[in-house]
Design a protein around this motif. Structure first.
Motif, PDB file in Angstrom:
ATOM      1  N   MET A  80       6.298  -2.896 -21.064  1.00 14.14           N
ATOM      2  CA  MET A  80       5.825  -2.459 -19.755  1.00 14.14           C
ATOM      3  C   MET A  80       6.248  -3.463 -18.679  1.00 14.14           C
ATOM      4  O   MET A  80       6.167  -4.664 -18.890  1.00 14.14           O
ATOM      5  N   THR A  81       6.705  -2.958 -17.561  1.00 15.63           N
ATOM      6  CA  THR A  81       6.965  -3.778 -16.379  1.00 15.63           C
ATOM      7  C   THR A  81       5.817  -3.572 -15.398  1.00 15.63           C
ATOM      8  O   THR A  81       5.507  -2.441 -15.043  1.00 15.63           O
ATOM      9  N   ALA A  82       5.181  -4.653 -14.996  1.00 14.83           N
ATOM     10  CA  ALA A  82       4.029  -4.571 -14.103  1.00 14.83           C
ATOM     11  C   ALA A  82       4.404  -5.079 -12.720  1.00 14.83           C
ATOM     12  O   ALA A  82       4.949  -6.178 -12.584  1.00 14.83           O
ATOM     13  N   LEU A  83       4.123  -4.276 -11.708  1.00 11.15           N
ATOM     14  CA  LEU A  83       4.351  -4.657 -10.313  1.00 11.15           C
ATOM     15  C   LEU A  83       3.015  -5.061  -9.715  1.00 11.15           C
ATOM     16  O   LEU A  83       2.067  -4.264  -9.713  1.00 11.15           O
ATOM     17  N   ILE A  84       2.932  -6.294  -9.207  1.00 18.87           N
ATOM     18  CA  ILE A  84       1.642  -6.802  -8.739  1.00 18.87           C
ATOM     19  C   ILE A  84       1.870  -7.821  -7.631  1.00 18.87           C
ATOM     20  O   ILE A  84       2.946  -8.432  -7.549  1.00 18.87           O
ATOM     21  N   GLU A  87       7.350  -7.870 -18.579  1.00 19.92           N
ATOM     22  CA  GLU A  87       7.998  -8.318 -17.347  1.00 19.92           C
ATOM     23  C   GLU A  87       7.018  -8.121 -16.194  1.00 19.92           C
ATOM     24  O   GLU A  87       6.374  -7.084 -16.078  1.00 19.92           O
ATOM     25  N   ILE A  88       6.918  -9.151 -15.355  1.00 21.18           N
ATOM     26  CA  ILE A  88       6.075  -9.092 -14.165  1.00 21.18           C
ATOM     27  C   ILE A  88       6.990  -9.103 -12.944  1.00 21.18           C
ATOM     28  O   ILE A  88       7.855  -9.972 -12.828  1.00 21.18           O
ATOM     29  N   VAL A  89       6.803  -8.140 -12.061  1.00 20.67           N
ATOM     30  CA  VAL A  89       7.530  -8.107 -10.795  1.00 20.67           C
ATOM     31  C   VAL A  89       6.524  -8.390  -9.684  1.00 20.67           C
ATOM     32  O   VAL A  89       5.550  -7.648  -9.511  1.00 20.67           O
ATOM     33  N   LEU A  90       6.748  -9.462  -8.947  1.00 24.09           N
ATOM     34  CA  LEU A  90       5.849  -9.833  -7.869  1.00 24.09           C
ATOM     35  C   LEU A  90       6.271  -9.138  -6.579  1.00 24.09           C
ATOM     36  O   LEU A  90       7.449  -9.159  -6.212  1.00 24.09           O
ATOM     37  N   GLU A  91       5.300  -8.519  -5.920  1.00 26.42           N
ATOM     38  CA  GLU A  91       5.576  -7.803  -4.681  1.00 26.42           C
ATOM     39  C   GLU A  91       5.812  -8.794  -3.548  1.00 26.42           C
ATOM     40  O   GLU A  91       4.889  -9.467  -3.098  1.00 26.42           O
ATOM     41  N   LYS A  92       7.044  -8.880  -3.127  1.00 22.63           N
ATOM     42  CA  LYS A  92       7.463  -9.867  -2.129  1.00 22.63           C
ATOM     43  C   LYS A  92       7.562  -9.269  -0.731  1.00 22.63           C
ATOM     44  O   LYS A  92       7.740  -9.997   0.249  1.00 22.63           O
ATOM     45  N   HIS A  93       7.431  -7.950  -0.608  1.00 20.66           N
ATOM     46  CA  HIS A  93       7.706  -7.291   0.666  1.00 20.66           C
ATOM     47  C   HIS A  93       6.500  -6.524   1.216  1.00 20.66           C
ATOM     48  O   HIS A  93       6.635  -5.765   2.164  1.00 20.66           O
ATOM     49  N   GLU A  94       5.348  -6.738   0.643  1.00 23.62           N
ATOM     50  CA  GLU A  94       4.147  -6.070   1.138  1.00 23.62           C
ATOM     51  C   GLU A  94       3.647  -6.729   2.425  1.00 23.62           C
ATOM     52  O   GLU A  94       4.020  -7.864   2.760  1.00 23.62           O
ATOM     53  N   HIS A  95       2.766  -6.027   3.120  1.00 20.24           N
ATOM     54  CA  HIS A  95       2.053  -6.620   4.242  1.00 20.24           C
ATOM     55  C   HIS A  95       0.811  -7.332   3.718  1.00 20.24           C
ATOM     56  O   HIS A  95       0.129  -6.851   2.813  1.00 20.24           O
ATOM     57  N   TYR A  96       0.549  -8.480   4.285  1.00 22.84           N
ATOM     58  CA  TYR A  96      -0.591  -9.301   3.888  1.00 22.84           C
ATOM     59  C   TYR A  96      -1.897  -8.559   4.140  1.00 22.84           C
ATOM     60  O   TYR A  96      -2.081  -7.936   5.189  1.00 22.84           O
ATOM     61  N   GLU A  97      -2.793  -8.615   3.173  1.00 24.11           N
ATOM     62  CA  GLU A  97      -4.120  -8.027   3.320  1.00 24.11           C
ATOM     63  C   GLU A  97      -5.169  -9.139   3.306  1.00 24.11           C
ATOM     64  O   GLU A  97      -5.209  -9.953   2.381  1.00 24.11           O
ATOM     65  N   LYS A  98      -6.010  -9.139   4.334  1.00 26.12           N
ATOM     66  CA  LYS A  98      -7.064 -10.145   4.424  1.00 26.12           C
ATOM     67  C   LYS A  98      -8.220  -9.791   3.488  1.00 26.12           C
ATOM     68  O   LYS A  98      -8.351  -8.666   3.032  1.00 26.12           O
ATOM     69  N   GLN A  99      -9.076 -10.789   3.220  1.00 23.67           N
ATOM     70  CA  GLN A  99     -10.277 -10.629   2.406  1.00 23.67           C
ATOM     71  C   GLN A  99      -9.957 -10.084   1.015  1.00 23.67           C
ATOM     72  O   GLN A  99     -10.675  -9.249   0.469  1.00 23.67           O
ATOM     73  N   THR A 100      -8.849 -10.559   0.442  1.00 22.79           N
ATOM     74  CA  THR A 100      -8.484 -10.200  -0.924  1.00 22.79           C
ATOM     75  C   THR A 100      -8.232 -11.488  -1.702  1.00 22.79           C
ATOM     76  O   THR A 100      -8.323 -12.589  -1.170  1.00 22.79           O
ATOM     77  N   TYR A 101      -7.874 -11.312  -2.976  1.00 22.15           N
ATOM     78  CA  TYR A 101      -7.584 -12.474  -3.812  1.00 22.15           C
ATOM     79  C   TYR A 101      -6.284 -13.166  -3.422  1.00 22.15           C
ATOM     80  O   TYR A 101      -5.960 -14.212  -3.979  1.00 22.15           O
ATOM     81  N   ARG A 102      -5.552 -12.606  -2.477  1.00 17.46           N
ATOM     82  CA  ARG A 102      -4.290 -13.229  -2.071  1.00 17.46           C
ATOM     83  C   ARG A 102      -4.510 -14.654  -1.548  1.00 17.46           C
ATOM     84  O   ARG A 102      -3.641 -15.506  -1.701  1.00 17.46           O
ATOM     85  N   ASN A 103      -5.646 -14.892  -0.925  1.00 11.74           N
ATOM     86  CA  ASN A 103      -5.892 -16.246  -0.396  1.00 11.74           C
ATOM     87  C   ASN A 103      -7.263 -16.787  -0.770  1.00 11.74           C
ATOM     88  O   ASN A 103      -7.765 -17.687  -0.108  1.00 11.74           O
ATOM     89  N   ARG A 104      -7.837 -16.271  -1.859  1.00 10.54           N
ATOM     90  CA  ARG A 104      -9.152 -16.794  -2.257  1.00 10.54           C
ATOM     91  C   ARG A 104      -9.363 -16.643  -3.752  1.00 10.54           C
ATOM     92  O   ARG A 104      -8.736 -15.802  -4.410  1.00 10.54           O
ATOM     93  N   CYS A 105     -10.250 -17.473  -4.267  1.00 12.06           N
ATOM     94  CA  CYS A 105     -10.649 -17.365  -5.668  1.00 12.06           C
ATOM     95  C   CYS A 105     -12.124 -17.727  -5.778  1.00 12.06           C
ATOM     96  O   CYS A 105     -12.727 -18.283  -4.858  1.00 12.06           O
TER      97      CYS A 105
END
Length: 208
Positions: free
Chosen positions: A1-5, A24-42
């Motif tokens: 499986m290839t996972a896009l995340i 295989e992991i494909v990292l989404e490099k072209h998305e728009h940033y979303e606030k209040q998500t795990y993108r900038n917090r843990c």
């Protein structure tokens, strides 16, 4: 499986459970940033209970591509994060073994959030000893070609109901509290269980 995340900041255990079957992991490099998500917090476990560590960014208004989101070092978050992690996990069984890797990456002072998250993810995969290929998306596609599994924004603190698709909490030793705190940052699991962490992620994965 290839996972896009998308990339996340020291992602929760559910993130790795969702990726467990991927070769295989494909990292989404072209998305728009979303606030209040795990993108900038843990979320981590401390003597005061669950605590949120947030990486401040300069993305204030409008749509910004994730690779253009800068980390805001005018705020004193970096030393605060590191002191909080030391306080929370200094007595964890495997903190000394793994903490140097984490400290080195954090204090590189990456200019961009995506680059910080990418390097932290690579570190976590090494810790788990996962033999998985990691690539980056070449463009943004709303509906990716099969057989990719589209996991973008599936692991989201505002969408807790989604977790049961990927993650079933498996209890492990934690430093604080008599009540198990589930789906914390992977560093909670790594610092507490060390080499056993990979097995616990496997147990936490929902088999489809």
């Amino acid at each position: 499986m290839t996972a896009l995340i998308e990339t996340q900041y020291l992602p929760p255990v559910a993130y790795f459970a969702a990726l467990r079957a991927a070769h295989e992991i494909v990292l989404e490099k072209h998305e728009h940033y979303e606030k209040q998500t795990y993108r900038n917090r843990c979320y981590i476990n401390t003597a005061r209970g669950q605590e949120t560590l947030i990486v401040p960014t300069t993305a204030k208004h409008g749509k910004v591509v994730i690779t253009e989101v800068r980390v805001d070092y005018t705020q004193k978050w970096l030393n605060n994060h590191w002191r909080t992690l030391q306080s929370a996990y200094g007595k964890a069984p495997f903190f000394e073994y793994y903490s140097e890797d984490l400290e080195k990456i954090l204090f590189k002072r990456h200019s961009f959030l995506y680059d910080l998250n990418y390097e932290l993810l690579s570190m976590c995969l090494r810790w788990l000893k996962w033999d998985v290929s990691v690539k980056e998306s070449l463009s943004y596609t709303k509906l990716p070609d099969q057989p990719k599994s589209d996991l973008r924004s599936a692991i989201n603190p505002k969408k807790a109901a989604n977790l049961s698709r990927f993650y079933q909490p498996a209890k492990y030793y934690q430093v604080f509290g008599n009540t198990f705190a589930e789906n914390l940052s992977i560093v909670d699991l790594i610092f507490c269980e060390g080499p056993e962490a990979a097995r616990i992620v496997q147990v936490s994965t929902v088999v489809k």
